[in-house]
Design a protein around this motif. Structure first.
Motif, PDB file in Angstrom:
ATOM      1  N   LYS A 153      -9.129  -4.263  -2.095  1.00 23.50           N
ATOM      2  CA  LYS A 153      -8.755  -3.598  -1.995  1.00 23.50           C
ATOM      3  C   LYS A 153      -8.181  -3.477  -1.448  1.00 23.50           C
ATOM      4  O   LYS A 153      -8.717  -3.080   0.104  1.00 23.50           O
ATOM      5  CB  LYS A 153     -10.059  -2.342  -3.267  1.00 23.50           C
ATOM      6  N   VAL A 154      -6.874  -2.797  -1.439  1.00 22.07           N
ATOM      7  CA  VAL A 154      -5.987  -1.913  -0.776  1.00 22.07           C
ATOM      8  C   VAL A 154      -5.348  -0.959  -1.061  1.00 22.07           C
ATOM      9  O   VAL A 154      -5.428  -1.325  -2.207  1.00 22.07           O
ATOM     10  CB  VAL A 154      -4.915  -3.696  -0.915  1.00 22.07           C
ATOM     11  N   ASN A 205       5.004   9.677  -3.448  1.00 20.76           N
ATOM     12  CA  ASN A 205       3.835   8.960  -2.102  1.00 20.76           C
ATOM     13  C   ASN A 205       2.047   9.104  -2.842  1.00 20.76           C
ATOM     14  O   ASN A 205       1.463   9.617  -2.295  1.00 20.76           O
ATOM     15  CB  ASN A 205       4.257  10.157  -1.109  1.00 20.76           C
ATOM     16  N   LEU A 206       2.246   8.831  -3.934  1.00 21.92           N
ATOM     17  CA  LEU A 206       0.674   9.258  -4.840  1.00 21.92           C
ATOM     18  C   LEU A 206       0.730   7.599  -3.927  1.00 21.92           C
ATOM     19  O   LEU A 206       0.675   6.664  -4.374  1.00 21.92           O
ATOM     20  CB  LEU A 206       1.076   8.659  -6.547  1.00 21.92           C
ATOM     21  N   LYS A 207      -0.900   7.779  -3.608  1.00 25.37           N
ATOM     22  CA  LYS A 207      -1.637   6.939  -3.501  1.00 25.37           C
ATOM     23  C   LYS A 207      -2.576   6.601  -4.301  1.00 25.37           C
ATOM     24  O   LYS A 207      -4.135   6.402  -4.530  1.00 25.37           O
ATOM     25  CB  LYS A 207      -2.962   6.901  -1.907  1.00 25.37           C
ATOM     26  N   LEU A 208      -2.867   5.058  -4.266  1.00 27.90           N
ATOM     27  CA  LEU A 208      -3.563   4.541  -4.778  1.00 27.90           C
ATOM     28  C   LEU A 208      -4.896   2.649  -4.960  1.00 27.90           C
ATOM     29  O   LEU A 208      -3.795   2.644  -3.893  1.00 27.90           O
ATOM     30  CB  LEU A 208      -3.577   4.565  -6.607  1.00 27.90           C
ATOM     31  N   ASP A 209      -5.889   2.926  -4.641  1.00 33.98           N
ATOM     32  CA  ASP A 209      -6.565   1.433  -4.784  1.00 33.98           C
ATOM     33  C   ASP A 209      -6.007   0.255  -6.068  1.00 33.98           C
ATOM     34  O   ASP A 209      -5.462   0.765  -7.215  1.00 33.98           O
ATOM     35  CB  ASP A 209      -8.214   1.980  -5.076  1.00 33.98           C
ATOM     36  N   THR A 210      -5.775  -0.380  -5.007  1.00 30.80           N
ATOM     37  CA  THR A 210      -5.206  -2.082  -5.868  1.00 30.80           C
ATOM     38  C   THR A 210      -6.102  -2.891  -5.363  1.00 30.80           C
ATOM     39  O   THR A 210      -6.021  -3.031  -4.219  1.00 30.80           O
ATOM     40  CB  THR A 210      -3.997  -1.900  -5.799  1.00 30.80           C
ATOM     41  N   LYS A 270       6.258  -6.195   0.772  1.00 31.27           N
ATOM     42  CA  LYS A 270       5.340  -4.780   1.293  1.00 31.27           C
ATOM     43  C   LYS A 270       3.816  -4.598   0.678  1.00 31.27           C
ATOM     44  O   LYS A 270       3.911  -3.919  -0.653  1.00 31.27           O
ATOM     45  CB  LYS A 270       7.298  -4.192   1.444  1.00 31.27           C
ATOM     46  N   ALA A 271       3.232  -5.370   1.835  1.00 28.38           N
ATOM     47  CA  ALA A 271       1.871  -4.751   0.860  1.00 28.38           C
ATOM     48  C   ALA A 271       1.151  -3.213   0.945  1.00 28.38           C
ATOM     49  O   ALA A 271       0.494  -3.336   0.224  1.00 28.38           O
ATOM     50  CB  ALA A 271       1.004  -6.172   1.773  1.00 28.38           C
TER      51      ALA A 271
END
Length: 288
Positions: free
Chosen positions: A147-148, A155-160, A277-278
């Motif tokens: 997971k990254v 600027n919402l951050k989520l696991d992917t 862009k990872a």
């Protein structure tokens, strides 16, 4: 460099035809792909030490070996003009899934469908500038196994996590060879091989992302004088996970499909690639 959007997408022809490719085959593009890996805007986090270093005295193949060999194999991703990938976000779980495609045609088809749906539903602006870029397969594998966290709009951050999608022909071939249902699952990535007659000088066994390329290589080696043995199939991620446990089933080398190699050379020659862009994402809606 900025490119015209239609040109950068190697745009969908009105009749849906694939782009015309007229270049030499067979090169695996190790230097351009290595350069692409180096140009990633963020280093992909390594696998855990226990996973990356797992090996036993009887295991000749480590995860590091497989990643190094996979770097020569191209896959494709749908990104915006800045190289930020499109990620499908499940609205209930707030979890994102990205996709890598083994075939350019598969990526082109998905991009075309997404753009048409967005236009019909009135949110086509999110797909402005969307294009297809190449990514070394080792990066795709890392992003499919770990997971990254990515940063999206506002600027919402989520696991992917990422899925690697084969072409339709390759999936069909895998399902015919393996009736277990393994290759019905999304994210399964078939590799084709024969157990004898194609061993490389370094002792590795060539495994192919396309049966067509395997057959072409067999015919090139034997000139039609020897029948092709039974073709077998293994899942790429299963192979990698077995290496992580120190129980590698094969000592594989990896052979990209001829079609994918041709497309990569075309994209390189026209300077259409953008660095992937990872750590970023363009969020698009999924399940609600």
């Amino acid at each position: 460099n900025e490119h015209n959007d239609d040109d950068a997408r190697m745009s969908l022809a009105e009749d849906g035809a694939s782009p015309s490719i007229c270049i030499d085959r067979r090169s695996l593009l190790s230097r351009p792909l290595a350069a692409a890996a180096a140009s990633l805007s963020v280093a992909v986090a390594p696998l855990s030490a226990s996973a990356a270093d797992a090996s036993t005295a009887t295991s000749a193949v480590t995860p590091q070996d497989l990643l190094a060999r996979l770097r020569r194999v191209p896959c494709f991703a749908i990104v915006d003009k800045d190289g930020i990938p499109y990620i499908i976000v499940d609205q209930k779980t707030r979890f994102g899934t990205g996709y890598f495609f083994l075939t350019f045609r598969g990526a082109l088809s998905v991009l075309g469908d997404a753009q048409q749906k967005a236009k019909a539903e009135g949110y086509e602006k999110v797909w402005e500038g969307a294009r297809i870029t190449t990514v070394p397969m080792d990066i795709a594998v890392r992003l499919s196994l770990k997971k990254v966290e990515r940063s999206g709009q506002n600027n919402l951050k989520l696991d992917t996590i990422a899925d690697i999608l084969p072409g339709m022909e390759e999936r069909d071939d895998a399902q015919k060879l393996d009736r277990s249902g393994r290759f019905n699952e999304q994210g399964s990535c078939p590799l084709f091989y024969v157990e004898e007659g194609m061993e490389a000088e370094d002792g590795s066994l060539p495994t192919y992302f396309s049966t067509a390329t395997l057959v072409a290589d067999w015919d090139r080696i034997y000139g039609g004088k020897k029948p092709l043995p039974a073709v077998k199939v293994v899942d790429l991620l299963d192979l990698f996970q077995s290496a992580m446990k120190g129980k590698a089933r094969l000592n594989p080398s990896f052979v990209a499909s001829e079609e994918s190699v041709d497309v990569v050379k075309e994209l390189q020659s026209r300077s259409l690639n953008v660095p992937y862009k990872a750590d970023r994402m363009v969020m698009v809606g999924g399940k609600s």
